[in-house]
Design an enzyme around this catalytic site. Sequence first.
Site, mmCIF file in Angstrom:
data_model
loop_
_atom_site.group_PDB
_atom_site.id
_atom_site.type_symbol
_atom_site.label_atom_id
_atom_site.label_comp_id
_atom_site.label_asym_id
_atom_site.label_seq_id
_atom_site.Cartn_x
_atom_site.Cartn_y
_atom_site.Cartn_z
ATOM 1 N N HIS A 2 3.109 2.679 9.729
ATOM 2 C CA HIS A 2 2.687 3.171 11.046
ATOM 3 C C HIS A 2 2.927 2.131 12.128
ATOM 4 O O HIS A 2 3.384 2.447 13.227
ATOM 5 C CB HIS A 2 1.211 3.586 11.023
ATOM 6 C CG HIS A 2 1.031 5.031 10.705
ATOM 7 N ND1 HIS A 2 1.183 5.521 9.427
ATOM 8 C CD2 HIS A 2 0.745 6.100 11.489
ATOM 9 C CE1 HIS A 2 0.992 6.828 9.452
ATOM 10 N NE2 HIS A 2 0.728 7.207 10.693
ATOM 11 N N LYS B 97 -7.530 11.584 4.422
ATOM 12 C CA LYS B 97 -8.925 11.886 4.109
ATOM 13 C C LYS B 97 -9.817 11.116 5.063
ATOM 14 O O LYS B 97 -9.474 10.008 5.481
ATOM 15 C CB LYS B 97 -9.258 11.549 2.645
ATOM 16 C CG LYS B 97 -9.204 10.056 2.323
ATOM 17 C CD LYS B 97 -9.658 9.777 0.919
ATOM 18 C CE LYS B 97 -9.457 8.320 0.544
ATOM 19 N NZ LYS B 97 -10.575 7.451 0.883
#
Lengths: 286, 186
Positions: B39, B103
């Site tokens: 990222h 999650k």
Amino acid sequence: MISLSADKITKEVTKLCIGINCNIGSDVIRAIRKALKSETSPIGRDVLGQILKNDSIAARDNTAACQDTGIVIVFVRLGQDLRITGGSLSDAINEGVRQGYKKGYLRKSVVNDPLERTNTGDNTPAVIHTEIVSGKKLELTLMAKGAGSENMSAVRMLSPSDGENGVKKFIVDTVRNAGANPCPPIVVGVGIGGTAESASLIAKKALLRPLNTRNKNRRYAAMERELLKQINNLGIGPQGFGGRMTALAVHIETMSCHIASLPVAVNINCHAARHGSVILPLGRIK
Amino acid sequence: MKKAIKVSTPLNTKDIAGLRAGDRVVLSGIIYTARDMAHKRLVKAAGSGELPFDLRGQVIFYAGPAPAKPGSVTGSIGPTTSYRMDAYTPVLLRCGLKGMIGKGQRSEEVRESIRKHKAVYFAAIGGTAALIAGKVKKVEIVAYGDLHTEAVRKLEVKNLPLIVVNDIEGNDLYNEGVMKYRREKQ
């Protein structure tokens, strides 16, 4: 003096690394099955069913139950009358981790430096806690700890006047703040007393107890029951989607502390609570 | 319980518009893995216009798999905790990213960004990586191979079981779920 070769230690550590990552303990499986019966949320029941299915696939295929095969934490109890030959204890353990994570196709999740962050490529070094005890055996307990749950752990230096209620509040708040992150249903390890670092260590050791075995002290056993109830009233549920089964167990360990201190540590484990032990030389189990 | 909704990638606004927090979904098609280090690099690449793949309509799975055994497509693979990607997510949504799989709860800023860009955040079930591995049909590393498990992988998945957490209306399954089942003494 009895001697034990470093190679033997490496071999057993290798076996344990693979074994604990692929086979979730029977106490955990039983607790999840029990949770499935008590859970009222339909999504929660669906999640628990998928976890049970996953854990049986992992055991059948000898494959990692979770992709986060963790950093390895080793609790060593070394008998003072045992001599280790052919290499150092920590080298033998790390070699076992290196071989276990390679042979078991387990993920390498350790970086060399907290800010530099280059993967060491073999999941070493392990975190090793050593205790010298009487006797002539070596007991090794390995834990594979994922970061999702470890990152939600906390330690707080309370004031003695905060008392039991303050301790309970800190524990319940820590679980509430963790929410869905640590992969509920979780196991909550609690360390009360000692110092900042020893409270953290006994909180982690509390996770090693077979699930739902109670603290031997009646006061703390009652606290464990009460905390489990309070935590399961938070509504977080399996994977945080809402439900009754947020925790499978709460285990408390305690130690004496300074007149001015009341340290409390909470170490959270995901539902994939992975650990196992071996006593060497084999066949000399106490 | 309602039957799972079938969704295929790439996603468009129409696919996403009907999804609501709490819906069960089975996802098929191409998705990309990216987690912490990837990222960081993707956001840097977006700044210089050099993204390693076109993000428009794509889905990113926050995951770093275990190594594949000989003869297997992938090793165990499952979601990692999403909040660590929050700092980078709004930039990727601006580049056209439509879906994320992870999650745990997202930041206020990310949830708002999901609503604004008409995207969706799904949860996969953490700790069911042996089960999820069976839904992966093909794997190819497409960027940042030096990051090992954190490299960007292009996955072809079939019927990956997911749950909608954040939808285009700004709903959040984590908040709603807790409210529904909470029995705390206030």
